[in-house]
Design an enzyme around this catalytic site. Structure first.
Site, PDB file in Angstrom:
ATOM      1  N   ARG A 158      -1.181   9.754  -8.672  1.00  8.91           N
ATOM      2  CA  ARG A 158      -0.362  10.022  -7.496  1.00  8.91           C
ATOM      3  C   ARG A 158       0.793  10.930  -7.913  1.00  8.91           C
ATOM      4  O   ARG A 158       1.401  10.739  -8.970  1.00  8.91           O
ATOM      5  CB  ARG A 158       0.178   8.729  -6.882  1.00  8.91           C
ATOM      6  N   HIS A 205      -5.673  18.080  -4.466  1.00 14.78           N
ATOM      7  CA  HIS A 205      -6.081  16.669  -4.399  1.00 14.78           C
ATOM      8  C   HIS A 205      -7.595  16.577  -4.182  1.00 14.78           C
ATOM      9  O   HIS A 205      -8.070  15.926  -3.244  1.00 14.78           O
ATOM     10  CB  HIS A 205      -5.326  15.933  -3.296  1.00 14.78           C
ATOM     11  N   GLU A 219       2.560  16.724  -0.438  1.00 12.95           N
ATOM     12  CA  GLU A 219       1.265  17.365  -0.199  1.00 12.95           C
ATOM     13  C   GLU A 219       1.108  17.679   1.280  1.00 12.95           C
ATOM     14  O   GLU A 219       1.437  16.833   2.103  1.00 12.95           O
ATOM     15  CB  GLU A 219       0.129  16.453  -0.681  1.00 12.95           C
TER      16      GLU A 219
END
Length: 324
Positions: free
Chosen positions: A237, A285, A266
């Site tokens: 993360r 991601h 993000e």
């Protein structure tokens, strides 16, 4: 009469039909307050909730008095207020096992791409800079036989250790909340404290969930302890690393490079200094983002919700105490 559920993720037809065989399904685009208000009756009567990426908090739960189970199409659940679910005796299901190998592939890809400067030199070729035999300015560093440090020895950490140990003959260090005997037996992995790992590892790979304890676990002090030749990989993360401290460490040459699949915010801002660094590989991601794995995650989440609403929570339940 079938139980009703809210679906806030588009599913393939076969998985949608599987849900519809068990439930009355209301599909919504998101869990924003205006969406909830528009479908107030459906939310109020729903016993199940299925989707990904949206925030599930107390405010939403107040609109869902009948909710018994939530199923997230992910392994992580830092966007969900688990305590609030548990207090309401609502179980939370997730998809931990189906993405393990794919995420480990992504971590390995980031290690290779950063060490061998794949993105940087490929862009230089496209820009027409390859006009003669390459010299040291184009060289990267080896991956094989280098020391890998894994922070977080869960399923993905184990899959990464397997690739590193057997595929690249890498000594493996690891730091976790507890020792992992299988990792030590199968991969000759050595347990150590975080400082030792930072000082000895050539690759520091972070595969941690976001918790109060892990937020900004990596800051200026930790980057300063790493080798100047070390490569930092974050596939857990984003907020586990202080991004400003990471940027400074890269700019100051405290570490060699970084491969990043996750970020503090993000999507990553187009103004981020990370995007102007040739020694950074930044991807959006993509850890589990293959067609096969994303389908398997959705299928797992569907089955999880069906099981949970039938009282079967033996696997993939985050908070089994909620069923007690």
């Amino acid at each position: 009469m079938k139980p009703s559920i809210i679906l806030y993720k588009t599913l393939p037809d076969d998985l949608l039909h599987r849900l519809e065989a068990h439930f009355t399904v209301t599909q919504v685009p998101n869990l924003h307050p205006e969406t909830v208000a528009r479908h107030a009756q459906a939310f109020a009567s729903a016993q199940g909730l299925l989707g990904a990426s949206e925030t599930v908090n107390r405010a939403l739960l107040e609109k869902m008095p009948a909710l018994r189970a939530a199923s997230t199409i992910s392994v992580g659940y830092d966007n969900v207020e688990v305590d609030a679910l548990t207090a309401r005796k609502i179980v939370l299901m997730h998809t931990p096992a189906v993405l393990t190998e794919t995420v480990a592939d992504t971590v390995m890809a980031l290690m290779l791409a950063t060490a061998r400067r794949v993105v940087d030199v490929a862009e230089r070729v496209k820009a027409g800079e390859w006009t003669e035999s390459i010299g040291p300015a184009w060289f990267g560093v080896d991956v094989h036989h280098k020391t890998l440090g894994i922070v977080g020895m869960g399923r993905i950490g184990m899959a990464l250790a397997q690739r590193a140990h057997f595929g690249f003959t890498m000594p493996v260090l690891y730091h976790a909340r507890r020792r992992h005997q299988e990792a030590e037996d199968r991969f000759n992995a050595r347990y150590c404290d975080l400082d030792t790992l930072l000082q000895e590892a050539d690759f520091v790979c972070v595969i941690l969930p976001l918790t109060a304890e892990t937020r900004h676990l990596f800051g200026a002090t930790q980057f300063a302890r790493m080798k100047s030749s070390a490569i930092f990989i974050n596939a857990g993360r984003g907020p586990v690393a202080d991004e400003n401290a990471l940027i400074a460490a890269l700019q100051n040459g405290e570490i060699y490079a970084a491969g990043l699949d996750v970020f503090e915010q993000e999507p990553l801002s187009v103004d981020s200094p990370l995007l102007n660094m040739s020694n950074v590989v930044a991807v959006p991601h993509i850890g589990s983002a293959t067609h096969e794995t994303r389908y398997n995650m959705m299928a797992c989440a569907v089955d999880n919700l069906i099981d949970a609403l039938q009282g079967k929570i033996e696997k993939n339940c985050v908070n089994p105490q909620a069923a007690g």
